[in-house]
Design an enzyme around this catalytic site. Structure first.
Site, PDB file in Angstrom:
ATOM      1  N   ASN A 170      -6.638   4.594   9.064  1.00 38.35           N
ATOM      2  CA  ASN A 170      -6.111   3.240   8.904  1.00 38.35           C
ATOM      3  C   ASN A 170      -6.903   2.538   7.812  1.00 38.35           C
ATOM      4  O   ASN A 170      -8.060   2.887   7.546  1.00 38.35           O
ATOM      5  CB  ASN A 170      -6.272   2.476  10.226  1.00 38.35           C
ATOM      6  CG  ASN A 170      -5.745   1.053  10.147  1.00 38.35           C
ATOM      7  OD1 ASN A 170      -4.663   0.796   9.609  1.00 38.35           O
ATOM      8  ND2 ASN A 170      -6.517   0.103  10.660  1.00 38.35           N
ATOM      9  N   ASN A 177       0.834  -1.212   0.000  1.00 38.20           N
ATOM     10  CA  ASN A 177       0.000   0.000   0.000  1.00 38.20           C
ATOM     11  C   ASN A 177       0.866   1.258   0.000  1.00 38.20           C
ATOM     12  O   ASN A 177       0.568   2.222  -0.706  1.00 38.20           O
ATOM     13  CB  ASN A 177      -0.940   0.010   1.213  1.00 38.20           C
ATOM     14  CG  ASN A 177      -2.199  -0.805   0.980  1.00 38.20           C
ATOM     15  OD1 ASN A 177      -3.070  -0.399   0.220  1.00 38.20           O
ATOM     16  ND2 ASN A 177      -2.266  -1.977   1.599  1.00 38.20           N
ATOM     17  N   HIS A 202      -8.244  -1.317   6.755  1.00 41.92           N
ATOM     18  CA  HIS A 202      -8.452  -2.647   7.332  1.00 41.92           C
ATOM     19  C   HIS A 202      -9.070  -3.542   6.253  1.00 41.92           C
ATOM     20  O   HIS A 202     -10.028  -3.124   5.597  1.00 41.92           O
ATOM     21  CB  HIS A 202      -9.381  -2.537   8.545  1.00 41.92           C
ATOM     22  CG  HIS A 202      -9.516  -3.811   9.300  1.00 41.92           C
ATOM     23  ND1 HIS A 202      -8.539  -4.276  10.160  1.00 41.92           N
ATOM     24  CD2 HIS A 202     -10.499  -4.745   9.306  1.00 41.92           C
ATOM     25  CE1 HIS A 202      -8.929  -5.429  10.671  1.00 41.92           C
ATOM     26  NE2 HIS A 202     -10.112  -5.746  10.172  1.00 41.92           N
ATOM     27  N   ASP A 245      -9.472  -0.493  15.770  1.00 46.34           N
ATOM     28  CA  ASP A 245     -10.474  -0.617  14.696  1.00 46.34           C
ATOM     29  C   ASP A 245     -11.852  -0.054  15.045  1.00 46.34           C
ATOM     30  O   ASP A 245     -12.866  -0.514  14.529  1.00 46.34           O
ATOM     31  CB  ASP A 245     -10.658  -2.105  14.301  1.00 46.34           C
ATOM     32  CG  ASP A 245      -9.383  -2.707  13.771  1.00 46.34           C
ATOM     33  OD1 ASP A 245      -8.539  -1.944  13.258  1.00 46.34           O
ATOM     34  OD2 ASP A 245      -9.220  -3.930  13.848  1.00 46.34           O
TER      35      ASP A 245
HETATM   36  C1  GRF Z   1      -3.212  -4.553   4.363  1.00 44.11           C
HETATM   37  O1  GRF Z   1      -4.048  -5.651   4.110  1.00 44.11           O
HETATM   38  C2  GRF Z   1      -3.916  -3.565   5.255  1.00 44.11           C
HETATM   39  O2  GRF Z   1      -5.301  -3.564   5.101  1.00 44.11           O
HETATM   40  C3  GRF Z   1      -3.573  -4.055   6.623  1.00 44.11           C
HETATM   41  O3  GRF Z   1      -2.238  -4.505   6.511  1.00 44.11           O
HETATM   42  C4  GRF Z   1      -1.995  -4.935   5.184  1.00 44.11           C
HETATM   43  C5  GRF Z   1      -0.743  -4.271   4.718  1.00 44.11           C
HETATM   44  O4  GRF Z   1      -0.281  -4.771   3.516  1.00 44.11           O
HETATM   45  N1  GRF Z   1      -3.786  -3.028   7.615  1.00 44.11           N
HETATM   46  P1  GRF Z   1       0.931  -4.075   2.760  1.00 44.11           P
HETATM   47  O5  GRF Z   1       2.112  -4.041   3.723  1.00 44.11           O
HETATM   48  O6  GRF Z   1       0.487  -2.707   2.350  1.00 44.11           O
HETATM   49  O7  GRF Z   1       1.195  -4.964   1.586  1.00 44.11           O
END
Ligand code: GRF
Length: 195
Positions: free
Chosen positions: A107, A19, A109, A150
Site C-alpha cells: 500500500n 497513482n 500512504h 497501516d
Molecule cells: C494517495 O494519496 C495514496 O497515498 C492514498 O490514496 C491516495 C490516492 O490518490 N492511499 P489517487 O487516487 O492515486 O490520485
C-alpha cells in the site's frame, strides 16, 4: 521475456486513480512486468476510465462482497498475481486475503508511518493533522499490508519538508507528486530486485 512470463501486478483502487495512471504508464511497455487487472469497489470511480484506456480489465465489487463472499479472493487465487498493489483503495483488505497473499500486498500512504496512520487518517485529514501538529517533515510510506490498518512493515519512505506557508492542500499536492515519482519504481524493485 515473452508475454506470458511477465510478472503480474494487480491494482486495487477506489477513486481518482492518479497513482494507477502513473503505474499503468510506467509498465505499459515494460520487459518483465505487466499490470493485468484492476479491482475497484466504486462503479463511479474515475480510475475505471483510466485503466480502460490502457486496455486493462477491471472487476467491480461492493464492501459486502469483499468481506462476506469469496468473489475477490477466488479471482485473485485463479489469476495468481505476483504483487497486489493498493493505490488509493479505501476499504480494509480482509484477513482471508492478507493471509493467502502474505508479503504480496503493498500500500502507499501519504505520510511517514507509523505517524499519521490508522483510523480516520486518509485524504486531506492526514495533511490537516500534520499541519496542526506543526510537523517539520512529512512524506510517503510504501509498506506491506497485513490485517491491521497501516501496520505492515515499511518498504520505502521518502521525506519532504513542511513549509511555513503550507496548507493541507498545498501539502497534499506535493506529497502526491512524490508518490507518482516513486511508487512504480518501488514496485519494479520489489518484483525484480529478488524480494
Ligand atoms: C494517495 O494519496 C495514496 O497515498 C492514498 O490514496 C491516495 C490516492 O490518490 N492511499 P489517487 O487516487 O492515486 O490520485
Amino acid at each position: 521475456m515473452s508475454h506470458k512470463n511477465h510478472k503480474k501486478v494487480v491494482l486495487f483502487a477506489s477513486g481518482s486513480g492518479s497513482n494507477v495512471q502513473k503505474i499503468c504508464e510506467y509498465f505499459q511497455n515494460h520487459e518483465t512486468i505487466k499490470v493485468t487487472h484492476l479491482y475497484c469497489n466504486n462503479s463511479k470511480a474515475r480510475v475505471l476510465e483510466k485503466v480502460t484506456a490502457f486496455g486493462i480489465d477491471y472487476t467491480l465489487f461492493n464492501k459486502a462482497e469483499l468481506l462476506d463472499s469469496d468473489k475477490v479472493l477466488e479471482k485473485l487465487l485463479k489469476t495468481s498475481p505476483d504483487l497486489i498493489v493498493l493505490a488509493g483503495f479505501l476499504l480494509k483488505i480482509p484477513k482471508k486475503i492478507t493471509e493467502k497473499f502474505s508479503n504480496k500486498i503493498i500500500n502507499i500512504h501519504p505520510a511517514l508511518l507509523p505517524g499519521f496512520g490508522g483510523r480516520g487518517m486518509y485524504g486531506i485529514n492526514i495533511h490537516k493533522a500534520v499541519i496542526n501538529k506543526k510537523e517539520k517533515r512529512t512524506g510517503i510510506s510504501i509498506h506491506y499490508v497485513n490485517e491491521k490498518y497501516d501496520e505492515g512493515a515499511n518498504i520505502f519512505q521518502k521525506e519532504i519538508s513542511v513549509k511555513e506557508k503550507d496548507t493541507p492542500l498545498t501539502l497534499s499536492k506535493r506529497v502526491l507528486k512524490i508518490e507518482h515519482e516513486y511508487f512504480s519504481k518501488i514496485i519494479e524493485k520489489i518484483l525484480n530486485g529478488g524480494k
